[in-house]
Every structure is written in C-alpha cells, then in structure tokens.
Design a protein around this motif. Structure first.
Motif, PDB file in Angstrom:
ATOM      1  N   LYS A   2     -17.174   4.225  52.152  1.00 38.21           N
ATOM      2  CA  LYS A   2     -17.154   4.444  50.710  1.00 38.21           C
ATOM      3  C   LYS A   2     -17.540   3.182  49.959  1.00 38.21           C
ATOM      4  N   LYS A   3     -18.266   3.361  48.863  1.00 43.14           N
ATOM      5  CA  LYS A   3     -18.566   2.230  47.971  1.00 43.14           C
ATOM      6  C   LYS A   3     -17.313   1.882  47.178  1.00 43.14           C
ATOM      7  N   LYS A   4     -17.192   0.618  46.835  1.00 39.77           N
ATOM      8  CA  LYS A   4     -16.076   0.144  46.010  1.00 39.77           C
ATOM      9  C   LYS A   4     -16.553   0.106  44.569  1.00 39.77           C
ATOM     10  N   LEU A   5     -15.889   0.864  43.715  1.00 37.82           N
ATOM     11  CA  LEU A   5     -16.303   1.000  42.316  1.00 37.82           C
ATOM     12  C   LEU A   5     -15.560   0.011  41.427  1.00 37.82           C
ATOM     13  N   VAL A   6     -16.316  -0.652  40.565  1.00 42.66           N
ATOM     14  CA  VAL A   6     -15.784  -1.592  39.584  1.00 42.66           C
ATOM     15  C   VAL A   6     -16.215  -1.083  38.209  1.00 42.66           C
ATOM     16  N   VAL A   7     -15.234  -0.775  37.350  1.00 39.21           N
ATOM     17  CA  VAL A   7     -15.528  -0.235  36.022  1.00 39.21           C
ATOM     18  C   VAL A   7     -15.186  -1.262  34.954  1.00 39.21           C
ATOM     19  N   ILE A   8     -16.123  -1.429  34.016  1.00 39.29           N
ATOM     20  CA  ILE A   8     -15.990  -2.427  32.953  1.00 39.29           C
ATOM     21  C   ILE A   8     -16.150  -1.733  31.608  1.00 39.29           C
ATOM     22  N   ASP A   9     -15.209  -1.946  30.717  1.00 43.52           N
ATOM     23  CA  ASP A   9     -15.330  -1.477  29.340  1.00 43.52           C
ATOM     24  C   ASP A   9     -16.334  -2.383  28.631  1.00 43.52           C
ATOM     25  N   LEU A  10     -16.988  -1.854  27.601  1.00 43.57           N
ATOM     26  CA  LEU A  10     -18.015  -2.642  26.911  1.00 43.57           C
ATOM     27  C   LEU A  10     -17.463  -3.407  25.707  1.00 43.57           C
ATOM     28  N   ASP A  11     -17.120  -2.685  24.643  1.00 41.92           N
ATOM     29  CA  ASP A  11     -16.760  -3.321  23.376  1.00 41.92           C
ATOM     30  C   ASP A  11     -15.439  -4.080  23.469  1.00 41.92           C
ATOM     31  N   HIS A  12     -15.485  -5.330  23.101  1.00 47.29           N
ATOM     32  CA  HIS A  12     -14.344  -6.258  23.099  1.00 47.29           C
ATOM     33  C   HIS A  12     -13.804  -6.555  24.499  1.00 47.29           C
ATOM     34  N   GLU A 155     -11.847   0.363  43.078  1.00 48.00           N
ATOM     35  CA  GLU A 155     -11.449  -0.997  43.418  1.00 48.00           C
ATOM     36  C   GLU A 155     -10.844  -1.771  42.244  1.00 48.00           C
ATOM     37  N   TYR A 156     -11.581  -1.839  41.116  1.00 41.65           N
ATOM     38  CA  TYR A 156     -11.161  -2.716  40.011  1.00 41.65           C
ATOM     39  C   TYR A 156     -11.692  -2.151  38.697  1.00 41.65           C
ATOM     40  N   ALA A 157     -10.875  -2.261  37.657  1.00 38.66           N
ATOM     41  CA  ALA A 157     -11.293  -1.860  36.307  1.00 38.66           C
ATOM     42  C   ALA A 157     -10.709  -2.839  35.308  1.00 38.66           C
ATOM     43  N   ILE A 158     -11.457  -3.050  34.211  1.00 41.59           N
ATOM     44  CA  ILE A 158     -11.012  -3.970  33.165  1.00 41.59           C
ATOM     45  C   ILE A 158     -11.364  -3.394  31.797  1.00 41.59           C
ATOM     46  N   SER A 159     -10.412  -3.512  30.865  1.00 42.15           N
ATOM     47  CA  SER A 159     -10.610  -3.017  29.504  1.00 42.15           C
ATOM     48  C   SER A 159      -9.668  -3.756  28.555  1.00 42.15           C
ATOM     49  N   ASP A 160     -10.019  -3.690  27.276  1.00 39.05           N
ATOM     50  CA  ASP A 160      -9.151  -4.260  26.243  1.00 39.05           C
ATOM     51  C   ASP A 160      -8.358  -3.172  25.520  1.00 39.05           C
ATOM     52  N   SER A 161      -8.666  -1.901  25.808  1.00 38.90           N
ATOM     53  CA  SER A 161      -8.144  -0.807  24.997  1.00 38.90           C
ATOM     54  C   SER A 161      -6.991  -0.063  25.664  1.00 38.90           C
ATOM     55  N   ILE A 162      -5.940   0.140  24.909  1.00 36.80           N
ATOM     56  CA  ILE A 162      -4.778   0.899  25.384  1.00 36.80           C
ATOM     57  C   ILE A 162      -5.172   2.342  25.708  1.00 36.80           C
ATOM     58  N   THR A 163      -6.248   2.833  25.086  1.00 34.24           N
ATOM     59  CA  THR A 163      -6.708   4.201  25.383  1.00 34.24           C
ATOM     60  C   THR A 163      -7.268   4.309  26.802  1.00 34.24           C
ATOM     61  N   ASP A 164      -7.478   3.180  27.467  1.00 43.14           N
ATOM     62  CA  ASP A 164      -7.971   3.176  28.847  1.00 43.14           C
ATOM     63  C   ASP A 164      -6.850   2.982  29.863  1.00 43.14           C
ATOM     64  N   GLU A 165      -5.605   3.006  29.416  1.00 41.43           N
ATOM     65  CA  GLU A 165      -4.482   2.749  30.308  1.00 41.43           C
ATOM     66  C   GLU A 165      -4.453   3.710  31.505  1.00 41.43           C
ATOM     67  N   LYS A 166      -4.658   5.000  31.259  1.00 41.33           N
ATOM     68  CA  LYS A 166      -4.660   5.981  32.360  1.00 41.33           C
ATOM     69  C   LYS A 166      -5.841   5.756  33.290  1.00 41.33           C
ATOM     70  N   LEU A 167      -6.975   5.412  32.724  1.00 44.39           N
ATOM     71  CA  LEU A 167      -8.148   5.091  33.542  1.00 44.39           C
ATOM     72  C   LEU A 167      -7.825   3.916  34.459  1.00 44.39           C
ATOM     73  N   LEU A 168      -7.249   2.872  33.901  1.00 40.53           N
ATOM     74  CA  LEU A 168      -6.923   1.675  34.672  1.00 40.53           C
ATOM     75  C   LEU A 168      -5.963   1.982  35.820  1.00 40.53           C
ATOM     76  N   SER A 169      -5.059   2.939  35.588  1.00 42.50           N
ATOM     77  CA  SER A 169      -4.062   3.276  36.618  1.00 42.50           C
ATOM     78  C   SER A 169      -4.683   3.934  37.853  1.00 42.50           C
ATOM     79  N   LEU A 170      -5.914   4.388  37.764  1.00 43.10           N
ATOM     80  CA  LEU A 170      -6.597   5.009  38.899  1.00 43.10           C
ATOM     81  C   LEU A 170      -7.108   3.982  39.910  1.00 43.10           C
ATOM     82  N   PHE A 171      -7.144   2.711  39.520  1.00 41.65           N
ATOM     83  CA  PHE A 171      -7.771   1.676  40.332  1.00 41.65           C
ATOM     84  C   PHE A 171      -6.757   0.856  41.116  1.00 41.65           C
ATOM     85  N   LYS A 172      -7.204   0.366  42.272  1.00 36.12           N
ATOM     86  CA  LYS A 172      -6.370  -0.477  43.134  1.00 36.12           C
ATOM     87  C   LYS A 172      -5.893  -1.707  42.357  1.00 36.12           C
TER      88      LYS A 172
END
Length: 186
Positions: A2-12, A155-172
């Motif tokens: 499996k590929k390791k996915l890294v998700v990055i939020d854009l604004d701020h 694998e990893y996710a990063i964001s500044d927004s509280i609206t992404d909290e559930k998204l972030l919880s999906l990542f290692k």
C-alpha cells in the motif's frame, strides 16, 4: 504494498492566506461585477459559503484566463518550512502527497502542479454535475472514495482547521496547527 498517504490542507496551512478570499478580492479590484455581487450576497448571509464557491466557479473561474497568474501569486505565500519538511520526510515512491482544500479546484489543481503535489479542491463532478464541497465531511467523503483504506495507508495529515479534526483522526499521525498567516497578503 500500500502507498502511504500524506494529506495537507491548503489555506493557512500550506499557504499563509485564505486563497478564496484572496481570489475574490483580486477579481473585485479588477472590476468583476459577479465577484462583487457574490461577495455582497455572502457577507449578508443571503447565500451559504458552499453556494458562494459554487457560483464563483460557474460564473467566474471556469472562464478566467488569469488562473496561472493567481497561482503564481499564491506561491509567494507558501509556508516554505512546512513544504520543505513534507518533501524531505515523505519522499519516495511509497508516499503520495495530496493537498485537499475547500477552495476551488480550478486553481488548487494548478497550484499543486506547480508544487509537484497532487491536489484537489471543491469542484463539480464531471458525470453528475454535482457540486463537491471539499470541506469538513466532504473532505472525508472525497478521501475515502478516491483514496480507499484498502489501497492506502493513511500515514500523516496536517491542517489548521478544527473542521478537519475528524479527517485528522483517520491518520496514523496528524497535526492540528495554529493558522499560518501572512499579514501583508492583499
């Protein structure tokens, strides 16, 4: 494997501005009647943010010859330390970096190409013409549909927004950071 996915939020997160607000303000400054009316309708809550983006895409962005200039402007607001960290830590064929943004895909995708990172923003689905607002639950729905867990390790996710909290919880591993802002962005 499996590929390791890294998700990055854009604004701020990856850039120090709200790119949609930056875009609308540039269009108003350049005399766009549609941008002015849509901003006024949103300011006084006659339309939802999702509808503001939907109408902007349909009325302005789809025919905007200046999108390459906009993305060039946006690169001047890059969070260079974060970008360098991501590109050095998550390097190699086993990683896939992905920018996911609520901002319109019309320029998010172009910015991603400039940075050599896959990118997706809010858009109309080609087959159904349904508007996909890549925000909150919409971000998760998009991610699970296009990057399923049976094919990717989150694998990893990063964001500044509280609206992404559930998204972030999906990542290692994930980070909810303070908003990165550039004060002089106009």
């Amino acid at each position: 494997m499996k590929k390791k996915l890294v998700v990055i939020d854009l604004d701020h997160t990856l850039i120090g501005v709200d790119s949609f607000r930056f875009y609308i303000n540039k269009k108003i400054k350049n005399g766009s009647f549609y941008a002015l009316i849509l901003k006024w309708l949103r300011r006084f809550r006659f339309i939802r943010l999702e509808d503001f983006k939907k109408y902007t895409i349909r009325l302005i962005l789809e025919e905007d010859p200046e999108l390459n200039n906009l993305t060039g402007n946006l690169t001047s607001f890059l969070n260079e330390p974060l970008l360098n960290k991501l590109k050095s830590e998550f390097v190699g064929d086993e990683f896939e970096l992905l920018i996911l943004s609520a901002s319109p895909d019309n320029y998010v995708r172009i910015l991603g190409e400039r940075l050599q990172i896959n990118a997706k923003g809010s858009h109309f689905e080609n087959d159904t013409k349904t508007f996909m607002h890549i925000h909150g639950k919409g971000k998760i729905d998009y991610l699970l549909h296009h990057f399923p867990k049976d094919t990717y390790n989150y694998e990893y996710a990063i964001s500044d927004s509280i609206t992404d909290e559930k998204l972030l919880s999906l990542f290692k591993k994930s980070e909810l950071i303070e908003p990165f802002k550039i004060k002089d962005a106009k």
